[in-house]
Write a protein that holds these residues in place. Structure first.
Motif, short mmCIF file in Angstrom:
data_model
loop_
_atom_site.label_atom_id
_atom_site.label_comp_id
_atom_site.label_asym_id
_atom_site.label_seq_id
_atom_site.Cartn_x
_atom_site.Cartn_y
_atom_site.Cartn_z
N ASP A 154 22.62 33.09 31.76
CA ASP A 154 23.22 32.99 33.10
C ASP A 154 24.54 32.22 33.07
O ASP A 154 25.31 32.27 34.02
CB ASP A 154 22.27 32.29 34.08
CG ASP A 154 21.02 33.12 34.36
OD1 ASP A 154 21.06 34.34 34.18
OD2 ASP A 154 20.00 32.52 34.77
N GLN A 155 24.79 31.49 31.98
CA GLN A 155 26.01 30.69 31.91
C GLN A 155 27.24 31.60 31.95
O GLN A 155 27.27 32.65 31.30
CB GLN A 155 26.03 29.85 30.63
CG GLN A 155 27.29 29.03 30.48
CD GLN A 155 27.16 27.94 29.45
OE1 GLN A 155 26.37 27.01 29.63
NE2 GLN A 155 27.92 28.04 28.37
N GLY A 156 28.25 31.19 32.70
CA GLY A 156 29.48 31.95 32.76
C GLY A 156 30.08 31.95 34.15
O GLY A 156 29.71 31.15 35.01
N ARG A 157 31.02 32.87 34.36
CA ARG A 157 31.73 32.93 35.65
C ARG A 157 31.03 33.89 36.60
O ARG A 157 30.55 34.95 36.19
CB ARG A 157 33.17 33.40 35.42
CG ARG A 157 33.99 32.40 34.63
CD ARG A 157 35.45 32.80 34.50
NE ARG A 157 35.58 34.17 34.02
CZ ARG A 157 36.51 35.02 34.43
NH1 ARG A 157 37.38 34.67 35.35
NH2 ARG A 157 36.59 36.23 33.93
N TYR A 158 31.01 33.51 37.88
CA TYR A 158 30.45 34.33 38.95
C TYR A 158 31.53 34.53 40.00
O TYR A 158 32.19 33.57 40.40
CB TYR A 158 29.22 33.66 39.58
CG TYR A 158 28.02 33.65 38.66
CD1 TYR A 158 26.99 34.56 38.83
CD2 TYR A 158 27.95 32.76 37.60
CE1 TYR A 158 25.89 34.57 37.97
CE2 TYR A 158 26.86 32.77 36.73
CZ TYR A 158 25.85 33.67 36.92
OH TYR A 158 24.78 33.68 36.06
N ARG A 159 31.67 35.75 40.46
CA ARG A 159 32.66 36.05 41.49
C ARG A 159 31.92 36.40 42.77
O ARG A 159 31.07 37.29 42.79
CB ARG A 159 33.54 37.21 41.05
CG ARG A 159 34.66 37.55 42.02
CD ARG A 159 35.50 38.68 41.45
NE ARG A 159 36.50 39.13 42.39
CZ ARG A 159 37.74 38.70 42.43
NH1 ARG A 159 38.14 37.77 41.58
NH2 ARG A 159 38.60 39.18 43.32
#
Length: 197
Positions: A111-116
């Motif tokens: 789930d780690q990372g960028r979310y828009r």
């Protein structure tokens, strides 16, 4: 607080967390996001997706799947990426107040990372960074506690500490020797002047 139903005055913007959100592996996390100025978004579409996750070659629909999608007053489970099925939710009661935050349950390392987060009707979006940290495990048996073997990293830290002390010592000597010399010279001169008088 009562929010406007229309976006006619100041153009509302999607505002997300400006700092990375940190989650603990296996726990739940909320990615905070809202519309400002306050706007009732119950009639709008809210899309959460991962801009840095490549399409899945096994899933021809993966380009069109979201982490979470709210559309036509419904949470579209069939539009979710399989990895998020049953794990995401929005605060439905908060939509009328412009709250479009996303809750992810049982956080996984992937789930780690960028979310828009975006609302297409407003032409506005925000990107939020999620960092996932491992759970800290506390041993229950004192016998489980072990002293770690020294590593290059601990040796390097020790070396840096020794070097810092050495530099500080040399710096003190460089300042101390002239100070003692000047002080000694002034005392000697004063003593000599007193003896001459």
């Amino acid at each position: 607080m009562v929010c406007s139903n229309t976006a006619d005055e100041d153009q509302p913007q999607v505002i997300g967390a400006s700092q990375p959100v940190v989650a603990v592996l296996g726990c739940d996390v909320v990615l905070p996001c809202h519309v400002e100025p306050c706007l009732d978004v119950e009639e709008l579409t809210v899309e959460w997706w991962r801009p840095d996750v490549p399409p899945d070659p096994e899933d021809p629909q993966s380009n069109y799947r979201y982490v979470h999608c709210y559309h036509d007053k419904q949470h579209e489970e069939n539009m979710k990426k399989p990895a998020y099925a049953g794990r995401t939710e929005m605060f439905t009661d908060g939509l009328k107040h412009g709250n479009i935050s996303l809750k992810i349950n049982n956080v996984e390392q992937s789930d780690q990372g960028r979310y828009r987060c975006q609302i297409p009707q407003l032409g506005s979006a925000s990107v939020i960074m999620l960092l996932v940290e491992p759970c800290s495990v506390t041993p229950t048996d004192p016998g489980d506690l072990q002293t770690p073997e020294p590593t290059d990293e601990t040796d390097a830290k020790g070396g840096r500490l020794y070097l810092s002390v050495l530099i500080l010592g040399l710096f003190a000597c460089v300042l101390l020797i002239p100070a003692v010399g000047v002080g000694g010279y002034l005392l000697h001169r004063r003593y000599r002047n007193q003896n001459q008088n």
